[in-house]
Design a protein around this motif. Structure first.
Motif, PDB file in Angstrom:
ATOM      1  N   CYS A 132     -81.710 -87.600 -33.631  1.00  0.00           N
ATOM      2  CA  CYS A 132     -81.010 -88.888 -34.775  1.00  0.00           C
ATOM      3  C   CYS A 132     -79.709 -88.889 -34.581  1.00  0.00           C
ATOM      4  O   CYS A 132     -78.910 -88.419 -33.867  1.00  0.00           O
ATOM      5  CB  CYS A 132     -81.391 -88.106 -36.040  1.00  0.00           C
ATOM      6  N   PRO A 133     -79.031 -90.010 -35.318  1.00  0.00           N
ATOM      7  CA  PRO A 133     -77.643 -90.291 -35.100  1.00  0.00           C
ATOM      8  C   PRO A 133     -76.653 -88.978 -35.778  1.00  0.00           C
ATOM      9  O   PRO A 133     -75.530 -88.999 -35.265  1.00  0.00           O
ATOM     10  CB  PRO A 133     -77.277 -91.549 -36.086  1.00  0.00           C
ATOM     11  N   GLY A 134     -77.200 -88.125 -36.694  1.00  0.00           N
ATOM     12  CA  GLY A 134     -76.264 -87.158 -36.975  1.00  0.00           C
ATOM     13  C   GLY A 134     -75.045 -87.239 -37.787  1.00  0.00           C
ATOM     14  O   GLY A 134     -74.992 -88.277 -38.273  1.00  0.00           O
ATOM     15  N   LEU A 135     -74.291 -86.446 -37.653  1.00  0.00           N
ATOM     16  CA  LEU A 135     -72.999 -86.368 -38.515  1.00  0.00           C
ATOM     17  C   LEU A 135     -72.214 -87.495 -37.797  1.00  0.00           C
ATOM     18  O   LEU A 135     -71.012 -87.711 -38.613  1.00  0.00           O
ATOM     19  CB  LEU A 135     -72.343 -84.922 -38.594  1.00  0.00           C
ATOM     20  N   ASP A 136     -72.484 -88.035 -36.729  1.00  0.00           N
ATOM     21  CA  ASP A 136     -71.377 -89.423 -36.480  1.00  0.00           C
ATOM     22  C   ASP A 136     -71.570 -90.403 -37.021  1.00  0.00           C
ATOM     23  O   ASP A 136     -70.664 -91.251 -37.196  1.00  0.00           O
ATOM     24  CB  ASP A 136     -71.645 -89.334 -34.767  1.00  0.00           C
ATOM     25  N   TYR A 137     -72.846 -90.651 -37.850  1.00  0.00           N
ATOM     26  CA  TYR A 137     -73.142 -91.904 -38.497  1.00  0.00           C
ATOM     27  C   TYR A 137     -73.638 -91.416 -40.028  1.00  0.00           C
ATOM     28  O   TYR A 137     -73.206 -92.090 -40.852  1.00  0.00           O
ATOM     29  CB  TYR A 137     -74.208 -92.604 -37.795  1.00  0.00           C
ATOM     30  N   CYS A 138     -74.485 -90.399 -40.004  1.00  0.00           N
ATOM     31  CA  CYS A 138     -75.209 -90.312 -41.306  1.00  0.00           C
ATOM     32  C   CYS A 138     -74.698 -89.604 -42.425  1.00  0.00           C
ATOM     33  O   CYS A 138     -73.961 -88.375 -42.116  1.00  0.00           O
ATOM     34  CB  CYS A 138     -76.709 -89.845 -40.836  1.00  0.00           C
ATOM     35  N   ASN A 139     -74.560 -89.861 -43.598  1.00  0.00           N
ATOM     36  CA  ASN A 139     -73.833 -89.147 -44.774  1.00  0.00           C
ATOM     37  C   ASN A 139     -75.113 -88.288 -45.133  1.00  0.00           C
ATOM     38  O   ASN A 139     -74.528 -87.288 -45.957  1.00  0.00           O
ATOM     39  CB  ASN A 139     -73.422 -90.061 -45.833  1.00  0.00           C
ATOM     40  N   LEU A 140     -75.905 -87.799 -44.731  1.00  0.00           N
ATOM     41  CA  LEU A 140     -76.960 -86.805 -45.059  1.00  0.00           C
ATOM     42  C   LEU A 140     -76.837 -85.822 -44.041  1.00  0.00           C
ATOM     43  O   LEU A 140     -77.342 -84.570 -44.400  1.00  0.00           O
ATOM     44  CB  LEU A 140     -78.436 -87.306 -45.057  1.00  0.00           C
ATOM     45  N   ILE A 151     -75.622 -86.004 -31.551  1.00  0.00           N
ATOM     46  CA  ILE A 151     -75.447 -86.847 -30.252  1.00  0.00           C
ATOM     47  C   ILE A 151     -74.467 -86.056 -29.212  1.00  0.00           C
ATOM     48  O   ILE A 151     -74.916 -85.868 -28.000  1.00  0.00           O
ATOM     49  CB  ILE A 151     -74.590 -88.031 -30.574  1.00  0.00           C
ATOM     50  N   PRO A 152     -73.412 -85.322 -29.541  1.00  0.00           N
ATOM     51  CA  PRO A 152     -72.677 -84.601 -28.792  1.00  0.00           C
ATOM     52  C   PRO A 152     -73.556 -83.489 -28.187  1.00  0.00           C
ATOM     53  O   PRO A 152     -73.249 -83.162 -26.838  1.00  0.00           O
ATOM     54  CB  PRO A 152     -71.565 -84.213 -29.476  1.00  0.00           C
ATOM     55  N   VAL A 153     -74.456 -82.677 -28.934  1.00  0.00           N
ATOM     56  CA  VAL A 153     -75.037 -81.634 -28.436  1.00  0.00           C
ATOM     57  C   VAL A 153     -76.177 -82.209 -27.400  1.00  0.00           C
ATOM     58  O   VAL A 153     -76.264 -81.386 -26.435  1.00  0.00           O
ATOM     59  CB  VAL A 153     -75.840 -81.080 -29.569  1.00  0.00           C
ATOM     60  N   ARG A 194     -74.095 -82.802 -24.047  1.00  0.00           N
ATOM     61  CA  ARG A 194     -73.985 -81.719 -23.521  1.00  0.00           C
ATOM     62  C   ARG A 194     -75.180 -80.976 -22.849  1.00  0.00           C
ATOM     63  O   ARG A 194     -75.142 -80.412 -21.626  1.00  0.00           O
ATOM     64  CB  ARG A 194     -73.396 -80.525 -24.454  1.00  0.00           C
ATOM     65  N   ILE A 195     -76.463 -81.149 -23.408  1.00  0.00           N
ATOM     66  CA  ILE A 195     -77.710 -80.533 -22.916  1.00  0.00           C
ATOM     67  C   ILE A 195     -77.956 -81.271 -21.437  1.00  0.00           C
ATOM     68  O   ILE A 195     -78.221 -81.034 -20.527  1.00  0.00           O
ATOM     69  CB  ILE A 195     -78.878 -80.545 -23.606  1.00  0.00           C
ATOM     70  N   GLN A 196     -77.860 -82.695 -21.670  1.00  0.00           N
ATOM     71  CA  GLN A 196     -77.964 -83.772 -20.473  1.00  0.00           C
ATOM     72  C   GLN A 196     -76.869 -83.329 -19.453  1.00  0.00           C
ATOM     73  O   GLN A 196     -77.384 -83.303 -18.185  1.00  0.00           O
ATOM     74  CB  GLN A 196     -77.688 -85.104 -21.024  1.00  0.00           C
TER      75      GLN A 196
END
Length: 552
Positions: free
Chosen positions: A416-424, A430-432, A435-437
């Motif tokens: 999901c977009p996570g904390l880079d976009y979503c206020n929920l 995305i960064p995690v 880093r896995i990639q």
């Protein structure tokens, strides 16, 4: 593909103009943001962390080349040059200006697209098997029934203000590529003992704060009764669903509390009353009218595995690698399904640039019949490619940065977009994922690991479907710090299962190492030919738990 009739076209244009007026009222200050909220949500407009976000419906994940080019145009003209495909096969634009959204919707209407019911407490975009119509193992094309459901559910007066959002998925193959068990209603097209085709009906699935797999409430429903039975389910839900607690408002809560048997009894009772009063059936002629829109294209008579295709796989290892993971069997001899990964190395899962959209639209016409599919795993595909053209297609995809050979592998992450976009969101996702990639960048290693699906969400709402990931990652907030809870053993297919929590969460700088430990445990325990999921189901969670906490 389905083409809008005059009713669709009129509805969408009228809705655009209505929303344009409401946007003007918001911009002028006549409406407060709180007053505007219900209006914008019913038109697919969210207010996220930094800007408004627009979600565009892609019914049952099917796009034409013209529609994809229009999305590319919107990305360039009104956004930041890219779009994001979601787990409901929709397209999201994260940076449009509110003043421009009516113009975007007006332009999208030119190619039969809209954002109606991509949000709000109504029936959302119905999803299907991304291989619908071309899968070698399907009974019937499920898109026909997805379209019937779309027409029935759009602005349905009785079900436009449900207790909570409502999601339906349809599959028609023994191998479930639509994840029907995690939907409010899941429909499996099946044959009964008499050889008749109908639906197995599942109800009450969903993830989020309370993950529950759907229960079968009817083993066989004749096709002509589809809409009346769906209506009976939704009536029971609308009557008994909670409206006092958003976390307990989904149908899964009612089914879980009552029990699937009792809920089924209530639906059957409601359905019997409806039929007594003359409940409608889906007319055969209407089904056939819609089916005609999904008639197979003019396939050529071709042999399977033509010599040139075989030769290219032998002579070019990189192409052979891509063909192994990203090419799937087609029902028509001599053709293939070409999957396009949107999970490149260090990319944002599900993102696609405007230039790439245009490239895929062009390729869909050069190497197919101008059709593109979107998957609930945030990838896309060309459904009708001649096997003899796969090498040429692959070279074009490689030039466009779209030839990553990782479908179903560890770097093919749902995110999901996570904390880079979503206020929920509580944490970055995305960064995690990136880093896995990075940690598993070696494609040879990925292929050695085999099918291993990581799914990640930045909050409990589970937009990344982490509960059904082979490895699931959930971002949580712990005293203002980002932590990540890990589950193992989940699956969204015909053997659906919820992952098991391995233990306490990991910090942002620890989570990738924890994933590494899980993978190493699998490699150490697997038997010849075993996938990650098979190994987990044989040994259970304990060996993974011991390994990652011993190393922590």
């Amino acid at each position: 593909m389905y083409r809008y009739d005059e009713f669709d076209a009129t509805l969408v244009r009228e809705r655009v103009e209505q929303f344009r007026e409401q946007v003007q009222r918001r911009l002028s200050g006549e409406l407060s943001e709180e007053e505007f909220k219900a209006i914008r949500l019913r038109n697919g407009v969210y207010l996220q962390l930094h800007a408004y976000m627009l979600r565009i419906a892609i019914p049952y994940g099917t796009l034409s080349a013209a529609q994809l080019r229009k999305l590319a145009h919107v990305a360039r003209t009104y956004d930041r040059g890219y779009g994001h495909f979601t787990t409901r096969t929709n397209m999201q634009f994260h940076w449009p200006a509110l003043k421009d959204i009516p113009d975007i919707l007006d332009e999208l209407a030119d190619v039969e697209m809209h954002s109606i019911q991509t949000s709000g407490n109504d029936v959302r975009n119905t999803t299907a098997d991304q291989y619908a119509g071309v899968a070698a193992d399907e009974i019937e094309d499920p898109r026909v029934y997805c379209e019937i459901i779309r027409q029935w559910s759009t602005l349905h007066p009785e079900f436009s203000f449900l207790p909570r959002k409502f999601k339906i998925a349809v599959t028609a193959a023994p191998h479930d590529r639509a994840a029907v068990a995690i939907h409010d209603i899941g429909l499996r097209i099946v044959r009964n003992e008499a050889g008749e085709v109908g639906f197995q009906v599942l109800v009450g699935g969903g993830l989020g704060r309370t993950p529950i797999l759907a229960s079968v409430i009817r083993d066989f429903l004749p096709k002509r009764h589809l809409l009346s039975y769906l209506e009976a389910i939704l009536r029971v839900y609308n009557l008994h669903g909670r409206r006092d607690n958003i976390w307990k408002a989904r149908i899964k809560i009612i089914v879980n509390q009552l029990g699937a048997g009792e809920f089924a009894r209530m639906v059957e009772e409601e359905w019997a009353l409806m039929r007594q009063d003359g409940a409608y059936e889906v007319p055969d002629e209407e089904v056939e009218r819609i089916r005609a829109y999904f008639a197979p294209p003019p396939y050529a008579d071709l042999p399977d595995d033509p010599p040139a295709y075989v030769a290219y796989k032998l002579s070019d290892p990189a192409f052979a690698e891509w063909a192994k993971t990203n090419v799937d069997r087609h029902k028509q001899p001599g053709y293939a399904i070409a999957n396009i990964s949107l999970k490149p190395h260090l990319g944002t899962p599900g993102d696609i640039s405007a230039d790439q959209m245009d490239a895929v639209a062009d390729l869909s016409e050069r190497f197919g019949f101008g059709e593109i599919r979107v998957t609930h795993e945030q990838n896309i595909l060309l459904p009708d490619v001649r096997q003899e053209d796969l090498y040429a297609l692959w070279k074009e995809l490689r030039a466009a940065g779209l030839a990553t050979a990782n479908l179903g592998l560890i770097s093919d992450i749902i995110c999901c977009p996570g904390l880079d976009y979503c206020n929920l969101a509580n944490a970055r996702s995305i960064p995690v994922a990136q880093r896995i990639q990075e940690r598993f960048a070696d494609l040879d290693r990925q292929h050695d690991l085999g099918e291993l699906k990581i799914k990640m969400s930045g909050c409990i709402n589970a937009c990344g479907h982490h509960h059904v990931g082979h490895i699931g990652i959930l971002g949580v907030d712990k005293k203002g710090q980002e932590f990540y809870q890990i589950t193992v053993g989940g699956s969204g297919d015909e053997n659906a299962a919820l992952g098991e929590i391995v233990g306490r969460g990991f910090g942002y700088d620890q989570v990738v190492d924890a994933v590494e430990q899980i993978v190493e445990t699998y490699v150490g325990l697997r038997r010849d030919g075993e996938t990650f999921l098979q190994t987990y189901r044989r040994v259970g969670v304990e060996p993974f738990r011991e390994k990652i906490y011993a190393a922590a």
